[in-house]
Design a protein around this motif. Structure first.
Motif, PDB file in Angstrom:
ATOM      1  N   SER A 109       1.679  10.805  18.861  1.00  0.00           N
ATOM      2  CA  SER A 109       2.164  12.103  18.751  1.00  0.00           C
ATOM      3  C   SER A 109       2.849  12.290  20.515  1.00  0.00           C
ATOM      4  CB  SER A 109       1.315  12.783  17.351  1.00  0.00           C
ATOM      5  OG  SER A 109      -0.004  12.795  19.327  1.00  0.00           O
ATOM      6  N   ARG A 110       2.398  11.708  21.032  1.00  0.00           N
ATOM      7  CA  ARG A 110       2.577  12.242  22.932  1.00  0.00           C
ATOM      8  C   ARG A 110       4.690  10.540  22.729  1.00  0.00           C
ATOM      9  NH1 ARG A 110       2.467   8.667  26.717  1.00  0.00           N
ATOM     10  NH2 ARG A 110       0.580   8.274  26.206  1.00  0.00           N
ATOM     11  N   THR A 111       4.077   9.759  22.072  1.00  0.00           N
ATOM     12  CA  THR A 111       5.058   9.204  22.213  1.00  0.00           C
ATOM     13  C   THR A 111       6.281   8.288  20.875  1.00  0.00           C
ATOM     14  OG1 THR A 111       3.963   6.463  21.998  1.00  0.00           O
ATOM     15  CG2 THR A 111       3.849   7.026  23.728  1.00  0.00           C
ATOM     16  N   GLY A 112       5.802   9.321  19.859  1.00  0.00           N
ATOM     17  CA  GLY A 112       6.344   8.949  18.364  1.00  0.00           C
ATOM     18  C   GLY A 112       6.054   7.446  17.857  1.00  0.00           C
ATOM     19  N   SER A 113       5.775   6.939  18.916  1.00  0.00           N
ATOM     20  CA  SER A 113       5.238   5.572  17.917  1.00  0.00           C
ATOM     21  C   SER A 113       4.889   5.175  17.303  1.00  0.00           C
ATOM     22  CB  SER A 113       5.333   4.590  19.350  1.00  0.00           C
ATOM     23  OG  SER A 113       4.570   3.432  18.452  1.00  0.00           O
ATOM     24  N   ARG A 114       4.930   4.655  15.738  1.00  0.00           N
ATOM     25  CA  ARG A 114       4.691   5.045  14.299  1.00  0.00           C
ATOM     26  C   ARG A 114       3.969   2.833  13.809  1.00  0.00           C
ATOM     27  NH1 ARG A 114       7.459   8.026   9.935  1.00  0.00           N
ATOM     28  NH2 ARG A 114       8.051   5.688   9.176  1.00  0.00           N
ATOM     29  N   GLN A 115       3.142   2.430  13.962  1.00  0.00           N
ATOM     30  CA  GLN A 115       2.687   1.791  12.878  1.00  0.00           C
ATOM     31  C   GLN A 115       2.262   2.373  11.277  1.00  0.00           C
ATOM     32  OE1 GLN A 115       0.679  -1.209  15.346  1.00  0.00           O
ATOM     33  NE2 GLN A 115       0.082   0.686  16.909  1.00  0.00           N
ATOM     34  N   THR A 116       2.666   1.538  10.335  1.00  0.00           N
ATOM     35  CA  THR A 116       2.305   1.465   8.720  1.00  0.00           C
ATOM     36  C   THR A 116       2.103   0.237   8.628  1.00  0.00           C
ATOM     37  OG1 THR A 116       4.552   1.384   8.396  1.00  0.00           O
ATOM     38  CG2 THR A 116       3.185   4.024   8.732  1.00  0.00           C
ATOM     39  N   ARG A 117       1.064  -0.258   7.548  1.00  0.00           N
ATOM     40  CA  ARG A 117       0.917  -0.868   6.402  1.00  0.00           C
ATOM     41  C   ARG A 117       0.656  -0.531   5.156  1.00  0.00           C
ATOM     42  NH1 ARG A 117      -2.475  -5.479   9.960  1.00  0.00           N
ATOM     43  NH2 ARG A 117      -0.892  -4.798  11.687  1.00  0.00           N
ATOM     44  N   ASP A 118       0.209  -1.672   4.219  1.00  0.00           N
ATOM     45  CA  ASP A 118       0.073  -1.307   3.832  1.00  0.00           C
ATOM     46  C   ASP A 118      -1.008  -2.256   2.622  1.00  0.00           C
ATOM     47  OD1 ASP A 118      -0.924  -0.874   0.328  1.00  0.00           O
ATOM     48  OD2 ASP A 118       0.504  -2.201  -0.143  1.00  0.00           O
ATOM     49  N   VAL A 119      -2.336  -2.638   2.791  1.00  0.00           N
ATOM     50  CA  VAL A 119      -3.119  -3.500   2.700  1.00  0.00           C
ATOM     51  C   VAL A 119      -3.880  -3.244   0.684  1.00  0.00           C
ATOM     52  CG1 VAL A 119      -5.613  -4.227   3.363  1.00  0.00           C
ATOM     53  CG2 VAL A 119      -3.546  -3.377   4.954  1.00  0.00           C
ATOM     54  N   PRO A 120      -2.820  -3.801   0.026  1.00  0.00           N
ATOM     55  CA  PRO A 120      -3.258  -3.894  -1.493  1.00  0.00           C
ATOM     56  C   PRO A 120      -4.966  -5.117  -0.966  1.00  0.00           C
ATOM     57  CG  PRO A 120      -1.653  -5.875  -1.141  1.00  0.00           C
ATOM     58  CD  PRO A 120      -2.062  -5.047  -0.249  1.00  0.00           C
ATOM     59  N   THR A 121      -5.472  -4.643  -2.789  1.00  0.00           N
ATOM     60  CA  THR A 121      -6.812  -5.355  -2.992  1.00  0.00           C
ATOM     61  C   THR A 121      -6.575  -4.938  -4.261  1.00  0.00           C
ATOM     62  OG1 THR A 121      -8.042  -4.102  -1.394  1.00  0.00           O
ATOM     63  CG2 THR A 121      -9.092  -4.718  -2.932  1.00  0.00           C
ATOM     64  N   VAL A 122      -6.704  -6.226  -5.062  1.00  0.00           N
ATOM     65  CA  VAL A 122      -7.107  -6.690  -6.328  1.00  0.00           C
ATOM     66  C   VAL A 122      -8.344  -6.883  -6.900  1.00  0.00           C
ATOM     67  CG1 VAL A 122      -6.797  -8.184  -8.327  1.00  0.00           C
ATOM     68  CG2 VAL A 122      -4.606  -7.913  -7.122  1.00  0.00           C
ATOM     69  N   VAL A 123      -8.599  -5.671  -7.385  1.00  0.00           N
ATOM     70  CA  VAL A 123     -10.349  -5.733  -8.822  1.00  0.00           C
ATOM     71  C   VAL A 123      -9.531  -6.654 -10.020  1.00  0.00           C
ATOM     72  CG1 VAL A 123     -12.303  -4.004  -9.088  1.00  0.00           C
ATOM     73  CG2 VAL A 123     -10.689  -3.896  -6.995  1.00  0.00           C
ATOM     74  N   HIS A 124     -10.915  -6.808 -10.071  1.00  0.00           N
ATOM     75  CA  HIS A 124     -11.670  -7.247 -11.516  1.00  0.00           C
ATOM     76  C   HIS A 124     -12.449  -7.385 -12.146  1.00  0.00           C
ATOM     77  CE1 HIS A 124      -7.998 -10.724 -11.691  1.00  0.00           C
ATOM     78  NE2 HIS A 124      -7.998 -10.973 -10.038  1.00  0.00           N
ATOM     79  N   VAL A 125     -12.273  -6.115 -13.090  1.00  0.00           N
ATOM     80  CA  VAL A 125     -13.744  -5.353 -13.397  1.00  0.00           C
ATOM     81  C   VAL A 125     -13.912  -6.152 -14.996  1.00  0.00           C
ATOM     82  CG1 VAL A 125     -14.040  -3.508 -14.973  1.00  0.00           C
ATOM     83  CG2 VAL A 125     -12.793  -3.469 -13.021  1.00  0.00           C
ATOM     84  N   ARG A 126     -15.656  -6.166 -14.277  1.00  0.00           N
ATOM     85  CA  ARG A 126     -16.380  -7.121 -15.858  1.00  0.00           C
ATOM     86  C   ARG A 126     -16.318  -6.511 -17.183  1.00  0.00           C
ATOM     87  NH1 ARG A 126     -20.000 -10.271 -13.160  1.00  0.00           N
ATOM     88  NH2 ARG A 126     -20.736  -9.948 -10.792  1.00  0.00           N
ATOM     89  N   PRO A 127     -16.083  -7.168 -18.504  1.00  0.00           N
ATOM     90  CA  PRO A 127     -16.463  -6.272 -19.661  1.00  0.00           C
ATOM     91  C   PRO A 127     -18.110  -5.972 -19.561  1.00  0.00           C
ATOM     92  CG  PRO A 127     -16.478  -9.153 -19.845  1.00  0.00           C
ATOM     93  CD  PRO A 127     -16.659  -8.671 -18.273  1.00  0.00           C
ATOM     94  N   LEU A 128     -17.383  -4.122 -19.746  1.00  0.00           N
ATOM     95  CA  LEU A 128     -18.549  -3.354 -20.005  1.00  0.00           C
ATOM     96  C   LEU A 128     -19.025  -2.570 -21.746  1.00  0.00           C
ATOM     97  CD1 LEU A 128     -17.456  -1.971 -16.628  1.00  0.00           C
ATOM     98  CD2 LEU A 128     -19.613  -3.279 -16.822  1.00  0.00           C
ATOM     99  N   THR A 129     -20.431  -2.708 -21.422  1.00  0.00           N
ATOM    100  CA  THR A 129     -20.733  -1.862 -22.518  1.00  0.00           C
ATOM    101  C   THR A 129     -20.601  -0.295 -22.379  1.00  0.00           C
ATOM    102  OG1 THR A 129     -23.278  -1.640 -22.290  1.00  0.00           O
ATOM    103  CG2 THR A 129     -22.166  -3.577 -23.643  1.00  0.00           C
ATOM    104  N   ASP A 130     -20.363   0.372 -23.390  1.00  0.00           N
ATOM    105  CA  ASP A 130     -20.413   1.901 -23.621  1.00  0.00           C
ATOM    106  C   ASP A 130     -21.626   2.061 -22.916  1.00  0.00           C
ATOM    107  OD1 ASP A 130     -18.268   2.084 -24.471  1.00  0.00           O
ATOM    108  OD2 ASP A 130     -18.804   3.411 -26.189  1.00  0.00           O
ATOM    109  N   ALA A 131     -22.929   1.518 -22.860  1.00  0.00           N
ATOM    110  CA  ALA A 131     -24.457   2.245 -22.387  1.00  0.00           C
ATOM    111  C   ALA A 131     -24.640   1.234 -21.263  1.00  0.00           C
ATOM    112  CB  ALA A 131     -25.003   0.864 -22.765  1.00  0.00           C
TER     113      ALA A 131
END
Length: 200
Positions: free
Chosen positions: A114-136
């Motif tokens: 905030s003093r210099t106005g310099s800004r860095q940005t990045r998107d770090v995506p994550t792919v998650v595969h969910v197991r087959p799940l029962t209601d229980a």
């Protein structure tokens, strides 16, 4: 961090606070007042990046000499955005929908000087595969974990890891909400080496 400057986390998330504390740097926490509504036609990555910038900019209004961290996460299941469930019923519905499918977490990070106005940005995506799940299984998980303040109802840092078949990401901390590998690199660009701070 130069003398007099501060490290500020612009977030109300306890998960991000816990993650940032791992770097063992002194920091302050500020709750940014930001409208998190996606814009029409905005991609999930663009939404997350824009909101991470807005959060950092909101903190800069009261912190004029600081390194400010803004972060935001958008979870997509196909074309549907999933948020924090808030209660058991919504969490159950989320996990029922997610089971045996892949979802993408877009975790955006901004570091603003905030003093210099310099800004860095990045998107770090994550792919998650969910197991087959029962209601229980879903019911047992929710009663043990109560992950109602977590997007997608699954905490990878706790029992939620048992729901996951595999994940693909450049940074495992991104899934929890704050990509520490990317942040360490951004801080280094601002002259902060987390391994040797404070300088002796």
């Amino acid at each position: 961090m130069t003398t007099g400057s501060k490290l500020v986390l612009a977030s109300t998330s306890r998960y991000r606070r816990e993650l940032l504390s791992r770097l063992r740097l002194p920091f302050e926490v500020l709750a940014p007042n930001v409208d998190e509504t996606p814009l029409p036609g905005e991609t999930p990555s663009a939404t997350a990046l824009r909101l991470s910038v807005l959060k950092a900019q909101a903190a800069a209004e009261t912190h004029r000499d600081a390194l400010i961290i803004g972060s935001d996460q958008v979870l997509m299941l196909g074309a549907e955005q999933l948020g924090k469930p808030g209660d058991y019923e919504r969490a159950f519905a989320q996990l029922k929908k997610m089971q045996n499918r892949a979802m993408v977490f877009h975790t955006a990070l901004t570091l603003l000087n905030s003093r210099t106005g310099s800004r860095q940005t990045r998107d770090v995506p994550t792919v998650v595969h969910v197991r087959p799940l029962t209601d229980a299984q879903i019911d047992a998980y929710l009663k043990k974990e109560e992950p109602y303040d977590c997007a997608g109802s699954a905490k990878s840092e706790a029992l939620g890891i048992a729901l996951m078949e595999r994940m693909e990401s450049a940074d495992p901390t991104a899934l929890i909400g704050l990509p520490l590998m990317a942040l360490t690199e951004m801080l280094a660009h601002e002259g902060v080496d987390v391994l040797t701070w404070p300088a002796t």
